[in-house]
Design a protein around this motif. Structure first.
Motif, PDB file in Angstrom:
ATOM      1  N   ASP A   1      -6.041   2.377  11.953  1.00  0.00           N
ATOM      2  CA  ASP A   1      -5.392   1.676  13.055  1.00  0.00           C
ATOM      3  C   ASP A   1      -4.814   0.336  12.593  1.00  0.00           C
ATOM      4  OD1 ASP A   1      -6.018   3.737  14.729  1.00  0.00           O
ATOM      5  OD2 ASP A   1      -7.667   2.711  15.745  1.00  0.00           O
ATOM      6  N   VAL A   2      -5.561  -0.369  11.739  1.00  0.00           N
ATOM      7  CA  VAL A   2      -5.047  -1.635  11.206  1.00  0.00           C
ATOM      8  C   VAL A   2      -3.818  -1.373  10.345  1.00  0.00           C
ATOM      9  CG1 VAL A   2      -5.541  -3.593   9.679  1.00  0.00           C
ATOM     10  CG2 VAL A   2      -7.251  -2.844  11.338  1.00  0.00           C
ATOM     11  N   LEU A   3      -3.821  -0.282   9.611  1.00  0.00           N
ATOM     12  CA  LEU A   3      -2.664   0.051   8.787  1.00  0.00           C
ATOM     13  C   LEU A   3      -1.446   0.334   9.662  1.00  0.00           C
ATOM     14  CD1 LEU A   3      -1.659   0.450   5.915  1.00  0.00           C
ATOM     15  CD2 LEU A   3      -2.298   2.860   6.095  1.00  0.00           C
ATOM     16  N   GLU A   4      -1.647   0.997  10.791  1.00  0.00           N
ATOM     17  CA  GLU A   4      -0.540   1.223  11.723  1.00  0.00           C
ATOM     18  C   GLU A   4       0.020  -0.098  12.225  1.00  0.00           C
ATOM     19  OE1 GLU A   4      -1.706   3.765  14.907  1.00  0.00           O
ATOM     20  OE2 GLU A   4      -1.490   5.605  13.736  1.00  0.00           O
ATOM     21  N   LEU A   5      -0.874  -1.040  12.521  1.00  0.00           N
ATOM     22  CA  LEU A   5      -0.435  -2.364  12.957  1.00  0.00           C
ATOM     23  C   LEU A   5       0.365  -3.046  11.849  1.00  0.00           C
ATOM     24  CD1 LEU A   5      -0.483  -4.765  14.957  1.00  0.00           C
ATOM     25  CD2 LEU A   5      -2.647  -5.452  13.907  1.00  0.00           C
ATOM     26  N   ARG A   6      -0.153  -2.967  10.627  1.00  0.00           N
ATOM     27  CA  ARG A   6       0.552  -3.572   9.495  1.00  0.00           C
ATOM     28  C   ARG A   6       1.928  -2.940   9.315  1.00  0.00           C
ATOM     29  NH1 ARG A   6      -2.835  -3.991   4.069  1.00  0.00           N
ATOM     30  NH2 ARG A   6      -0.855  -5.012   3.519  1.00  0.00           N
ATOM     31  N   GLN A   7       2.032  -1.644   9.547  1.00  0.00           N
ATOM     32  CA  GLN A   7       3.313  -0.944   9.395  1.00  0.00           C
ATOM     33  C   GLN A   7       4.374  -1.591  10.281  1.00  0.00           C
ATOM     34  OE1 GLN A   7       3.855   1.990   7.479  1.00  0.00           O
ATOM     35  NE2 GLN A   7       6.042   1.927   7.977  1.00  0.00           N
ATOM     36  N   GLY A   8       4.012  -1.822  11.537  1.00  0.00           N
ATOM     37  CA  GLY A   8       4.982  -2.417  12.448  1.00  0.00           C
ATOM     38  C   GLY A   8       5.282  -3.870  12.139  1.00  0.00           C
TER      39      GLY A   8
ATOM     40  N   LEU B   1      -6.643  -8.945   7.848  1.00  0.00           N
ATOM     41  CA  LEU B   1      -5.694  -8.521   6.826  1.00  0.00           C
ATOM     42  C   LEU B   1      -6.325  -8.580   5.434  1.00  0.00           C
ATOM     43  CD1 LEU B   1      -2.842  -7.796   5.809  1.00  0.00           C
ATOM     44  CD2 LEU B   1      -2.309 -10.249   5.859  1.00  0.00           C
ATOM     45  N   ARG B   2      -7.032  -9.671   5.154  1.00  0.00           N
ATOM     46  CA  ARG B   2      -7.650  -9.831   3.834  1.00  0.00           C
ATOM     47  C   ARG B   2      -8.699  -8.748   3.582  1.00  0.00           C
ATOM     48  NH1 ARG B   2      -9.811 -15.632   3.002  1.00  0.00           N
ATOM     49  NH2 ARG B   2     -11.082 -14.956   4.750  1.00  0.00           N
ATOM     50  N   GLU B   3      -9.507  -8.430   4.591  1.00  0.00           N
ATOM     51  CA  GLU B   3     -10.525  -7.382   4.422  1.00  0.00           C
ATOM     52  C   GLU B   3      -9.872  -6.017   4.268  1.00  0.00           C
ATOM     53  OE1 GLU B   3     -14.179  -5.347   4.179  1.00  0.00           O
ATOM     54  OE2 GLU B   3     -13.549  -7.414   3.757  1.00  0.00           O
ATOM     55  N   HIS B   4      -8.802  -5.795   5.026  1.00  0.00           N
ATOM     56  CA  HIS B   4      -8.101  -4.520   4.919  1.00  0.00           C
ATOM     57  C   HIS B   4      -7.476  -4.376   3.535  1.00  0.00           C
ATOM     58  CE1 HIS B   4      -4.991  -1.419   5.769  1.00  0.00           C
ATOM     59  NE2 HIS B   4      -5.904  -0.966   6.596  1.00  0.00           N
ATOM     60  N   VAL B   5      -6.889  -5.449   3.029  1.00  0.00           N
ATOM     61  CA  VAL B   5      -6.306  -5.426   1.686  1.00  0.00           C
ATOM     62  C   VAL B   5      -7.383  -5.138   0.647  1.00  0.00           C
ATOM     63  CG1 VAL B   5      -5.290  -6.896  -0.107  1.00  0.00           C
ATOM     64  CG2 VAL B   5      -4.303  -6.871   2.185  1.00  0.00           C
ATOM     65  N   ARG B   6      -8.547  -5.779   0.807  1.00  0.00           N
ATOM     66  CA  ARG B   6      -9.634  -5.574  -0.160  1.00  0.00           C
ATOM     67  C   ARG B   6     -10.025  -4.106  -0.222  1.00  0.00           C
ATOM     68  NH1 ARG B   6     -14.754  -4.638  -0.761  1.00  0.00           N
ATOM     69  NH2 ARG B   6     -15.127  -4.347   1.468  1.00  0.00           N
TER      70      ARG B   6
ATOM     71  N   HIS C   1       5.179   0.666   0.094  1.00  0.00           N
ATOM     72  CA  HIS C   1       3.865   0.085  -0.184  1.00  0.00           C
ATOM     73  C   HIS C   1       2.832   0.563   0.837  1.00  0.00           C
ATOM     74  CE1 HIS C   1       0.761  -2.703  -1.290  1.00  0.00           C
ATOM     75  NE2 HIS C   1       0.866  -3.391  -0.166  1.00  0.00           N
ATOM     76  N   LEU C   2       3.182   0.511   2.102  1.00  0.00           N
ATOM     77  CA  LEU C   2       2.234   0.889   3.151  1.00  0.00           C
ATOM     78  C   LEU C   2       1.968   2.397   3.154  1.00  0.00           C
ATOM     79  CD1 LEU C   2       3.624  -1.521   5.868  1.00  0.00           C
ATOM     80  CD2 LEU C   2       1.359  -1.650   4.813  1.00  0.00           C
ATOM     81  N   ARG C   3       2.974   3.176   2.812  1.00  0.00           N
ATOM     82  CA  ARG C   3       2.771   4.631   2.709  1.00  0.00           C
ATOM     83  C   ARG C   3       1.806   4.945   1.570  1.00  0.00           C
ATOM     84  NH1 ARG C   3       7.651   5.857   3.129  1.00  0.00           N
ATOM     85  NH2 ARG C   3       8.216   5.898   0.927  1.00  0.00           N
ATOM     86  N   TYR C   4       1.940   4.216   0.493  1.00  0.00           N
ATOM     87  CA  TYR C   4       1.035   4.380  -0.655  1.00  0.00           C
ATOM     88  C   TYR C   4      -0.396   4.049  -0.258  1.00  0.00           C
ATOM     89  CZ  TYR C   4      -0.664   3.714  -5.479  1.00  0.00           C
ATOM     90  OH  TYR C   4      -1.352   3.786  -6.665  1.00  0.00           O
ATOM     91  N   LEU C   5      -0.562   2.961   0.509  1.00  0.00           N
ATOM     92  CA  LEU C   5      -1.895   2.584   0.978  1.00  0.00           C
ATOM     93  C   LEU C   5      -2.461   3.647   1.913  1.00  0.00           C
ATOM     94  CD1 LEU C   5      -1.563  -1.240   1.763  1.00  0.00           C
ATOM     95  CD2 LEU C   5      -2.236  -0.124  -0.373  1.00  0.00           C
ATOM     96  N   ARG C   6      -1.604   4.212   2.765  1.00  0.00           N
ATOM     97  CA  ARG C   6      -2.081   5.234   3.697  1.00  0.00           C
ATOM     98  C   ARG C   6      -2.608   6.444   2.941  1.00  0.00           C
ATOM     99  NH1 ARG C   6       2.236   5.820   6.170  1.00  0.00           N
ATOM    100  NH2 ARG C   6       1.832   4.328   7.823  1.00  0.00           N
ATOM    101  N   GLN C   7      -1.924   6.823   1.885  1.00  0.00           N
ATOM    102  CA  GLN C   7      -2.372   7.973   1.095  1.00  0.00           C
ATOM    103  C   GLN C   7      -3.746   7.700   0.463  1.00  0.00           C
ATOM    104  OE1 GLN C   7       0.910   8.397  -1.605  1.00  0.00           O
ATOM    105  NE2 GLN C   7       2.183   9.510  -0.136  1.00  0.00           N
ATOM    106  N   GLY C   8      -3.915   6.499  -0.056  1.00  0.00           N
ATOM    107  CA  GLY C   8      -5.190   6.155  -0.680  1.00  0.00           C
ATOM    108  C   GLY C   8      -6.322   6.061   0.325  1.00  0.00           C
ATOM    109  N   LEU C   9      -6.039   5.437   1.483  1.00  0.00           N
ATOM    110  CA  LEU C   9      -7.065   5.324   2.513  1.00  0.00           C
ATOM    111  C   LEU C   9      -7.418   6.683   3.078  1.00  0.00           C
ATOM    112  CD1 LEU C   9      -5.759   2.132   4.333  1.00  0.00           C
ATOM    113  CD2 LEU C   9      -7.862   2.326   3.015  1.00  0.00           C
ATOM    114  N   GLY C  10      -6.425   7.565   3.136  1.00  0.00           N
ATOM    115  CA  GLY C  10      -6.681   8.909   3.674  1.00  0.00           C
ATOM    116  C   GLY C  10      -7.450   9.789   2.727  1.00  0.00           C
ATOM    117  N   SER C  11      -7.550   9.354   1.456  1.00  0.00           N
ATOM    118  CA  SER C  11      -8.264  10.178   0.481  1.00  0.00           C
ATOM    119  C   SER C  11      -9.760  10.032   0.580  1.00  0.00           C
ATOM    120  CB  SER C  11      -7.810   9.794  -0.935  1.00  0.00           C
ATOM    121  OG  SER C  11      -8.304   8.501  -1.279  1.00  0.00           O
ATOM    122  N   GLY C  12     -10.207   9.019   1.382  1.00  0.00           N
ATOM    123  CA  GLY C  12     -11.632   8.785   1.525  1.00  0.00           C
ATOM    124  C   GLY C  12     -12.252   8.029   0.376  1.00  0.00           C
TER     125      GLY C  12
END
Length: 248
Positions: A109-116, A187-192, A234-245
């Motif tokens: 959900d935070v990633l969706e917010l970052r996307q916008g 944002l900082r925690e999400h980036v970490r 960049h955000l699509r790349y992060l989504r793929q990594g986060l979705g990998s578990g």
């Protein structure tokens, strides 16, 4: 991309026909903050110097500064003068931080917010960034890459988040900047966590470096479409990594 020299921050103020001089001073300084020409943490000149620049009495200036402090736009530091106060949103960020610790959906959900927010920030920064903004963005990128090269994960994540905040501040959209400043802790925690997911692969470090460089280069070139495309990549790349578990 902005090419003309920015107007001075503080210029002589004409006494108003009605109302107090301090009201005009408050409006002048507040406008610099709202328009993003003064950023959180920026120090104001000393009272004597600022009163000279504005061509106002120190009494009227002091009254205006204290009113800005009461509005939480400025903060006063003992023996160090005034600076622009940070924007905080603890009632919003604290629950989000807790949810990101326990609920995988919160990360998405935070990633969706970052996307916008970040694609809009990239577009606006490409067309509105000043020379000072470009310097701030470049400095954050340099610090992030240096920390990353030295395997300082926490510091690299901090500068990564600061880079995205600097891009948002370069948008000079007060609503967008306020959201990003208020959510900086999230944002900082999400980036970490996102970086932890990316850096498990051998190519992850280089991928992140090139994505950030492409984003910064597009903004510096004043290419709004390229900046949005770089942010989306960049955000699509992060989504793929986060979705990998693999987030840790």
């Amino acid at each position: 991309m902005t090419s003309s020299s920015p107007a001075p921050l503080f210029e002589p103020i004409e006494p108003p026909d009605e109302g107090r001089l301090s009201d005009a001073i408050v409006e002048h300084i507040e406008r610099q903050i709202v328009e993003g020409r003064l950023h959180a943490g920026d120090s104001l000149p000393a009272e004597r110097e600022l009163s000279r620049m504005l061509a106002v009495s120190r009494a009227s200036l002091r009254e205006a500064l204290l009113r800005l402090v009461s509005r939480e736009l400025l903060e006063v530091r003992r023996n160090a003068g005034y600076r622009v106060a940070p924007t905080r949103a603890p009632t919003l960020t604290d629950p989000l931080l807790r949810l990101m610790q326990t609920q995988p959906k919160a990360l998405a959900d935070v990633l969706e917010l970052r996307q916008g927010v970040e694609t809009l920030a990239a577009r606006l920064a490409a067309t509105r960034a000043t020379d000072k903004d470009h310097d701030t963005i470049a400095e954050a990128l340099e610090h992030m890459e240096a920390a990353q090269a030295q395997h300082q994960a926490s510091e690299a994540a901090d500068w990564d988040a600061r880079l995205h905040l600097a891009i948002a501040e370069a948008s000079h959209n007060v609503a967008l900047v306020t959201i990003m400043r208020g959510l900086f802790t999230v944002l900082r925690e999400h980036v970490r966590r996102a970086r932890a997911a990316m850096l498990v692969s051998a190519s992850g470090e280089e991928d992140l470096r090139q994505q950030h460089r492409a984003l910064v280069a597009a903004i510096r070139a004043g290419d709004a479409d390229a900046a949005v495309a770089a942010a989306e990549t960049h955000l699509r790349y992060l989504r793929q990594g986060l979705g990998s578990g693999q987030v840790g």
